[in-house]
Design a protein around this motif. Sequence first.
Motif, PDB file in Angstrom:
ATOM      1  N   ARG A 136       0.860  -0.984  -0.143  1.00  0.00           N
ATOM      2  CA  ARG A 136      -0.037  -0.210   0.259  1.00  0.00           C
ATOM      3  C   ARG A 136       0.622   1.188   0.261  1.00  0.00           C
ATOM      4  O   ARG A 136       1.912   1.363   0.540  1.00  0.00           O
ATOM      5  CB  ARG A 136      -0.650   0.078   1.090  1.00  0.00           C
ATOM      6  N   TRP A 137       0.462   1.999  -1.188  1.00  0.00           N
ATOM      7  CA  TRP A 137       0.999   3.567  -0.595  1.00  0.00           C
ATOM      8  C   TRP A 137       0.385   4.621  -0.666  1.00  0.00           C
ATOM      9  O   TRP A 137      -0.935   4.516  -1.876  1.00  0.00           O
ATOM     10  CB  TRP A 137       1.943   3.495  -1.917  1.00  0.00           C
ATOM     11  N   PHE A 138       0.784   5.692   0.013  1.00  0.00           N
ATOM     12  CA  PHE A 138      -0.563   6.749   0.319  1.00  0.00           C
ATOM     13  C   PHE A 138      -0.279   7.848  -1.184  1.00  0.00           C
ATOM     14  O   PHE A 138      -0.784   8.743  -0.408  1.00  0.00           O
ATOM     15  CB  PHE A 138      -0.163   6.734   1.725  1.00  0.00           C
ATOM     16  N   PHE A 149      -8.638 -10.273  -3.024  1.00  0.00           N
ATOM     17  CA  PHE A 149      -7.277  -9.145  -2.667  1.00  0.00           C
ATOM     18  C   PHE A 149      -7.712 -10.111  -0.958  1.00  0.00           C
ATOM     19  O   PHE A 149      -8.777 -10.442  -0.607  1.00  0.00           O
ATOM     20  CB  PHE A 149      -8.120  -8.072  -2.794  1.00  0.00           C
ATOM     21  N   ALA A 150      -6.453  -9.436  -0.628  1.00  0.00           N
ATOM     22  CA  ALA A 150      -6.264  -9.975   0.850  1.00  0.00           C
ATOM     23  C   ALA A 150      -6.174  -9.734   1.890  1.00  0.00           C
ATOM     24  O   ALA A 150      -4.310  -9.219   1.054  1.00  0.00           O
ATOM     25  CB  ALA A 150      -6.283 -11.461   0.965  1.00  0.00           C
ATOM     26  N   HIS A 151      -5.650  -9.470   3.246  1.00  0.00           N
ATOM     27  CA  HIS A 151      -4.734  -8.594   3.936  1.00  0.00           C
ATOM     28  C   HIS A 151      -4.440  -9.539   4.474  1.00  0.00           C
ATOM     29  O   HIS A 151      -5.058  -9.692   5.940  1.00  0.00           O
ATOM     30  CB  HIS A 151      -5.515  -7.325   4.300  1.00  0.00           C
ATOM     31  N   LEU A 152      -3.264  -9.851   4.280  1.00  0.00           N
ATOM     32  CA  LEU A 152      -2.351 -10.869   5.363  1.00  0.00           C
ATOM     33  C   LEU A 152      -1.404 -10.119   6.896  1.00  0.00           C
ATOM     34  O   LEU A 152      -0.570  -9.536   6.570  1.00  0.00           O
ATOM     35  CB  LEU A 152      -1.300 -11.804   4.664  1.00  0.00           C
ATOM     36  N   ARG A 153      -2.736  -9.967   7.586  1.00  0.00           N
ATOM     37  CA  ARG A 153      -2.304  -9.814   8.671  1.00  0.00           C
ATOM     38  C   ARG A 153      -2.791 -10.709  10.468  1.00  0.00           C
ATOM     39  O   ARG A 153      -4.169 -10.885   9.748  1.00  0.00           O
ATOM     40  CB  ARG A 153      -2.012  -8.441   9.442  1.00  0.00           C
ATOM     41  N   GLY A 154      -2.819 -10.677  11.296  1.00  0.00           N
ATOM     42  CA  GLY A 154      -3.962 -10.935  12.340  1.00  0.00           C
ATOM     43  C   GLY A 154      -3.284 -10.256  14.279  1.00  0.00           C
ATOM     44  O   GLY A 154      -2.618  -9.256  13.888  1.00  0.00           O
ATOM     45  N   PRO A 204       0.854  -7.300   3.162  1.00  0.00           N
ATOM     46  CA  PRO A 204       0.794  -7.495   4.063  1.00  0.00           C
ATOM     47  C   PRO A 204       0.086  -6.133   5.207  1.00  0.00           C
ATOM     48  O   PRO A 204       0.125  -5.670   4.107  1.00  0.00           O
ATOM     49  CB  PRO A 204       2.255  -7.210   4.625  1.00  0.00           C
ATOM     50  N   ASP A 205      -0.503  -6.088   6.210  1.00  0.00           N
ATOM     51  CA  ASP A 205      -0.835  -5.288   6.612  1.00  0.00           C
ATOM     52  C   ASP A 205      -0.439  -4.646   8.084  1.00  0.00           C
ATOM     53  O   ASP A 205       0.001  -5.914   8.790  1.00  0.00           O
ATOM     54  CB  ASP A 205      -2.727  -5.426   6.405  1.00  0.00           C
ATOM     55  N   ASN A 221       2.416   6.634   9.077  1.00  0.00           N
ATOM     56  CA  ASN A 221       1.029   6.491   9.085  1.00  0.00           C
ATOM     57  C   ASN A 221       1.575   4.923  10.332  1.00  0.00           C
ATOM     58  O   ASN A 221       1.831   4.552   9.697  1.00  0.00           O
ATOM     59  CB  ASN A 221       0.807   6.143   7.530  1.00  0.00           C
ATOM     60  N   PRO A 222       0.203   5.676  11.174  1.00  0.00           N
ATOM     61  CA  PRO A 222       0.521   4.971  12.063  1.00  0.00           C
ATOM     62  C   PRO A 222      -0.129   3.058  11.022  1.00  0.00           C
ATOM     63  O   PRO A 222      -1.129   3.225  10.030  1.00  0.00           O
ATOM     64  CB  PRO A 222      -1.194   4.918  12.899  1.00  0.00           C
ATOM     65  N   GLY A 223       0.924   1.888  11.644  1.00  0.00           N
ATOM     66  CA  GLY A 223       0.508   0.784  10.978  1.00  0.00           C
ATOM     67  C   GLY A 223       1.211   0.560   9.756  1.00  0.00           C
ATOM     68  O   GLY A 223       0.902  -0.643   9.153  1.00  0.00           O
ATOM     69  N   TYR A 224       1.853   1.454   8.874  1.00  0.00           N
ATOM     70  CA  TYR A 224       2.589   1.837   8.179  1.00  0.00           C
ATOM     71  C   TYR A 224       3.512   2.137   7.411  1.00  0.00           C
ATOM     72  O   TYR A 224       4.123   2.573   6.820  1.00  0.00           O
ATOM     73  CB  TYR A 224       1.607   2.882   7.114  1.00  0.00           C
ATOM     74  N   SER A 225       4.115   1.202   8.938  1.00  0.00           N
ATOM     75  CA  SER A 225       5.969   1.751   8.773  1.00  0.00           C
ATOM     76  C   SER A 225       6.165   0.732   7.810  1.00  0.00           C
ATOM     77  O   SER A 225       5.430  -0.411   7.155  1.00  0.00           O
ATOM     78  CB  SER A 225       6.625   1.585  10.366  1.00  0.00           C
TER      79      SER A 225
END
Length: 398
Positions: free
Chosen positions: A6-8, A302-307, A357-358, A372-376
């Motif tokens: 992801r790119w903002f 589409f899949a966000h792979l995080r837990g 990855p998320d 960005n929070p969560g997006y290091s």
Amino acid sequence: MREAWRWFGPNDPVTIEDIRQTGATDIVSALHSVPTGEIWPLDKISTHKKLIEQDNKPHSSLVWSVVESIPVHEDIKMGRDNHQRYVDNWITSMENLAKCGIKTVCYNFMPVIDWTRTDLKYQLPNGGYALRFDQQKFAAFDLFILQRSNAEDDYSVKELADAKLTFEAMSDEDKTLLTQNIIAGLPGKMTDAYTIDNFRDMLANYKDINKDVLRKNLFSFLSQVLPIAEQFGVKLAIHPDDPPRDMLGLPRIICTSEDLDILFTSLPSPANGITLCVGTYGSRPDNDLPAMAKRYGSRIHFAHLRGVSRDEDEQRSFYEAEHLESDVDMVSVISALLAEEKLRNGAEGNGEIFIRPDHGHQILDDLNKQGNPGYSCIGRLKGLAEIRGVIKALKANL
């Protein structure tokens, strides 16, 4: 699988040059500068696409493949009299994206707020930071900071008492930070920033909208969008509500397998699919993610792979865990996605699923950077590397 990132946009602290070094091949992005409800013009889409792809010849290629997200205007969600303009604009934006070759669209139908966390820098035992949702803090905000009308009806006697104790233990700085974390908007202007007063006003707009009404409005929206999506070869991927349950008196309708069954029974179009956000669905203990990955395989675009790791004593509280060390069996989820890809490739030959990855941890050099929070960068790269290793190992045995 297609490894995406992801790119903002140009203001993202993680640059396109950084992303090339991760080994990802696809970009997930959006036109965050366009106000919600307005058309995404072809020229702006083309310009954004060029920013991503212009240096592909001398360097490793990156392709803008997935949109996350075209925001759905609140008037559509509420079914207001003037909502048709926003539906038409959304469709035109989707058509313009398709004309530029971008044909996977993630979106959500969450009223007022997008994903919600109470802590954007929750310190882990190893010194890194993660995102966290704390149910007691959230209740304290709802009851004693926001002071939402009739909020006490949503909580048990014990929950009311616990929330009061939590609130009373907070400093003024704690209360301000908690409020900002919940209502101050998200990275890339995914949601607007609110003041307490206009946040209350937005919530009040939904006082007569229950699950049935919100679902009817979603289906009305999709009944117009899906035929055009089919025509242009676009795959729509609805993101689950995060956290996946009713909050702040707002109904939420994409939370469980039952919700997805209702969605696909009502609207069976092949363009009607999901974003399998493993962490979001996994924050509910009654969601079996490996089973869901198998059951809805053909619908996963589409899949966000995080837990996440849920608190033992309060299952509604959780923090964003390591990508492979959470309450979700990520290896089994990935195995199910690979099996689905094999089925698709047998039938059509073009069955790769976009994954990313998320919500990576803030670790190492990123501890001293503003992001960005969560997006290091480093935390997500660590997650991508782990996921890539699982994929390689599983593919060797397929």
